[in-house]
Scaffold this motif. Sequence first.
Motif, mmCIF file in Angstrom:
data_model
loop_
_atom_site.group_PDB
_atom_site.id
_atom_site.type_symbol
_atom_site.label_atom_id
_atom_site.label_comp_id
_atom_site.label_asym_id
_atom_site.label_seq_id
_atom_site.Cartn_x
_atom_site.Cartn_y
_atom_site.Cartn_z
ATOM 1 N N UNK A 158 0.812 -1.218 0.000
ATOM 2 C CA UNK A 158 0.000 0.000 0.000
ATOM 3 C C UNK A 158 0.837 1.255 0.000
ATOM 4 N N UNK A 159 0.218 2.323 -0.498
ATOM 5 C CA UNK A 159 0.819 3.654 -0.487
ATOM 6 C C UNK A 159 -0.223 4.615 0.076
ATOM 7 N N UNK A 160 0.215 5.523 0.937
ATOM 8 C CA UNK A 160 -0.784 6.340 1.615
ATOM 9 C C UNK A 160 -0.325 7.768 1.855
ATOM 10 N N UNK A 161 -1.323 8.602 2.085
ATOM 11 C CA UNK A 161 -1.111 9.936 2.621
ATOM 12 C C UNK A 161 -1.585 9.917 4.064
ATOM 13 N N UNK A 162 -0.975 10.771 4.893
ATOM 14 C CA UNK A 162 -1.260 10.615 6.316
ATOM 15 C C UNK A 162 -1.230 11.948 7.051
ATOM 16 N N UNK A 163 -2.400 12.553 7.312
ATOM 17 C CA UNK A 163 -2.393 13.715 8.209
ATOM 18 C C UNK A 163 -2.056 13.265 9.629
ATOM 19 N N UNK A 186 -3.332 -6.745 -3.042
ATOM 20 C CA UNK A 186 -2.692 -8.023 -2.731
ATOM 21 C C UNK A 186 -1.794 -8.410 -3.900
ATOM 22 N N UNK A 187 -0.709 -9.116 -3.576
ATOM 23 C CA UNK A 187 0.221 -9.524 -4.628
ATOM 24 C C UNK A 187 -0.404 -10.603 -5.499
ATOM 25 N N UNK A 188 0.115 -10.694 -6.712
ATOM 26 C CA UNK A 188 -0.401 -11.675 -7.665
ATOM 27 C C UNK A 188 0.053 -13.083 -7.273
ATOM 28 N N UNK A 189 -0.872 -14.028 -7.366
ATOM 29 C CA UNK A 189 -0.528 -15.409 -7.019
ATOM 30 C C UNK A 189 -1.150 -16.344 -8.036
ATOM 31 N N UNK A 209 -5.083 -17.348 -11.606
ATOM 32 C CA UNK A 209 -4.049 -16.312 -11.499
ATOM 33 C C UNK A 209 -4.734 -15.060 -10.959
ATOM 34 N N UNK A 210 -4.427 -14.694 -9.709
ATOM 35 C CA UNK A 210 -5.086 -13.522 -9.111
ATOM 36 C C UNK A 210 -4.535 -12.251 -9.736
ATOM 37 N N UNK A 211 -5.323 -11.199 -9.638
ATOM 38 C CA UNK A 211 -4.931 -9.935 -10.260
ATOM 39 C C UNK A 211 -4.616 -8.903 -9.189
ATOM 40 N N UNK A 212 -3.642 -8.067 -9.486
ATOM 41 C CA UNK A 212 -3.373 -6.930 -8.612
ATOM 42 C C UNK A 212 -4.467 -5.892 -8.822
ATOM 43 N N UNK A 213 -4.951 -5.343 -7.731
ATOM 44 C CA UNK A 213 -6.059 -4.403 -7.855
ATOM 45 C C UNK A 213 -5.989 -3.456 -6.660
ATOM 46 N N UNK A 214 -5.516 -2.233 -6.901
ATOM 47 C CA UNK A 214 -5.361 -1.281 -5.802
ATOM 48 C C UNK A 214 -6.731 -0.742 -5.383
ATOM 49 N N UNK A 215 -7.024 -0.946 -4.100
ATOM 50 C CA UNK A 215 -8.317 -0.525 -3.545
ATOM 51 C C UNK A 215 -8.077 0.306 -2.298
ATOM 52 N N UNK A 216 -9.007 1.214 -1.975
ATOM 53 C CA UNK A 216 -8.749 2.157 -0.877
ATOM 54 C C UNK A 216 -8.819 1.507 0.503
ATOM 55 N N UNK A 217 -8.084 2.101 1.426
ATOM 56 C CA UNK A 217 -8.170 1.685 2.821
ATOM 57 C C UNK A 217 -8.016 2.889 3.734
ATOM 58 N N UNK A 250 -11.615 -6.983 -2.547
ATOM 59 C CA UNK A 250 -11.875 -8.271 -3.197
ATOM 60 C C UNK A 250 -10.587 -8.741 -3.861
ATOM 61 N N UNK A 251 -10.529 -10.028 -4.154
ATOM 62 C CA UNK A 251 -9.430 -10.561 -4.973
ATOM 63 C C UNK A 251 -10.051 -11.107 -6.250
ATOM 64 N N UNK A 252 -9.854 -10.374 -7.344
ATOM 65 C CA UNK A 252 -10.327 -10.845 -8.648
ATOM 66 C C UNK A 252 -9.262 -11.747 -9.266
ATOM 67 N N UNK A 253 -9.680 -12.576 -10.194
ATOM 68 C CA UNK A 253 -8.697 -13.497 -10.788
ATOM 69 C C UNK A 253 -9.138 -13.959 -12.174
ATOM 70 N N UNK A 254 -8.150 -14.448 -12.906
ATOM 71 C CA UNK A 254 -8.426 -15.127 -14.173
ATOM 72 C C UNK A 254 -8.474 -16.620 -13.892
ATOM 73 N N UNK A 255 -9.553 -17.260 -14.297
ATOM 74 C CA UNK A 255 -9.675 -18.705 -14.126
ATOM 75 C C UNK A 255 -9.620 -19.362 -15.500
ATOM 76 N N UNK A 256 -8.719 -20.332 -15.640
ATOM 77 C CA UNK A 256 -8.605 -21.081 -16.895
ATOM 78 C C UNK A 256 -8.941 -22.532 -16.603
ATOM 79 N N UNK A 257 -9.913 -23.055 -17.337
ATOM 80 C CA UNK A 257 -10.281 -24.476 -17.191
ATOM 81 C C UNK A 257 -9.791 -25.205 -18.425
ATOM 82 N N UNK A 258 -8.889 -26.160 -18.206
ATOM 83 C CA UNK A 258 -8.330 -26.942 -19.315
ATOM 84 C C UNK A 258 -8.863 -28.365 -19.200
#
Lengths: 290, 213
Positions: A158-163, A186-189, A209-217, A250-258
């Motif tokens: 994470x990256x933040x501003x902080x009063x 979250x890191x990609x896994x 394969x999970x995706x990186x997705x910057x969300x607020x906190x 949330x953790x979004x991801x690409x799902x591949x079914x082979x």
Amino acid sequence: MKHHIWTLIFLINFSLTAQNSIITNQEYSISIGLADVNINRFTLNENIDFLNYLGIEDDIDSNTGYYEYPYILVKHNYKADLFSKIAIDLNLILFESLIPDNYDVSARYFLKPWLGIGAGSMLNKNWISGFEQYHKELLPDHYLGDLNHKQIKVYELGFYLSPTFKPIDNKNFRIQIKCDIGLSSFSQKETSFNYKKKLSNKRIRYYYATKENFQPYFWPKIDAKLKVFTIKETSFGFVLNSNYYYSNRSIDYNRTIQTWTLENKTSTLIRSHKHQYTRFELNIGIYVAW
Amino acid sequence: MKKEKSIDGKKVWLLLVLGFGVNLFFSCVPTEYIKINYNKISLTGVDNSGKYLLDNPTSTIHASALALNIKLSDTTYFNETYSLNHLINSLSFNKAQAFQPADPVYIPTAKIIDVNVKTILKINDNINPNDDITEHILYSFGGSYNLYYNLNKETEKITPKFENSNYNNSPSNSIFLILKPTIENTNAQFEVKITLDNGTELIATTELFNIYN
């Protein structure tokens, strides 16, 4: 020309302040504490939701499905003032494994002695455990290749501003309140599950394969420091800090079914539900300042 | 009494030194690389209805789980040579390595360039006797749950796999052929032809399989 004048003014100021020490009010502390992570979980649906499995499972709780116990933390902290108005704050955080793979670093500029604005970065380790349970139940007429307990480590960057506010700051006692507002991901896994159908040659592989997705906190923090005694110019005392992390993520991801072969595949982007994710931390320790 | 004990002690030491010397001598035999040419093919049926694909020959096979185990071997390097190498290994020191390389190493000189499968009996309404069914066949090296390979598109991967260190400690190698469509017949039989890049063609016919649902 104007640009050169401003550069000169900055350099003059710099050389004046260099007469005094650039780094002052250095402080080191070590503290131990607990971090309690909570995440709301949803019932299973057609797609796996990795955040349903965030945390370390212990005994299965019949209501939630999982029981999380608090993490134990050891925190090393270094603080110092630069050029009197800038404060740096470096935290190295260790969990029970004592691997220093979590941090929280920031720098603040104090407009007034009690009011500052900062920016920083943090890295928090999380575990996602036991998600093979979903796949054990997904295809009942198939054998699951690997029945072992699965666990993956995901880092939240994470990256933040902080009063920052310092309502009390004197020689013996200080309270500092910070309110980090930032974006993290979250890191990609990657992970996969292999199946073989019963009474058939058919094999299937689910690859995620999970995706990186910057969300607020939002992460308010309070630090308290109490001086106990001084030896020459070095002081010793206690520190107490607490914080409460809040995010909807949330953790979004690409799902591949082979099916049958690697080439015979379908890929889908799955967008998971957002979970309320909170973390309460309380630490107590000792400090030395010089 | 003391003299007898001293003589016995010397005999023990002599035996230990001799044993060490034998182990040392056979351990110093360098790894042998043997080039082989496949000259024999054997086919057995496998019922893949269970959890794992194993080389358990059977003539009674589930209609959706028929697999064939093809074993390719070079009969010139079999039995005596294999047994001799096994004996040498047993008289040597165990290598102090996490992974012990094969000894000797068998390298096939001719690559497999084509595998062709024909059905002798009717399989279903779309596949008739003597039809070439290669496009309906996949292959596997067995054991794990890894996905299969396409036989008519990935034949070139078979020989390099046999040259891999996990597979090259024997003068014979095998693969599993996997039938994709379900058999709508009570019996099945197949002919397999393997072509090597040196022009050799190895042909074999399976036994008559009994098919159950």
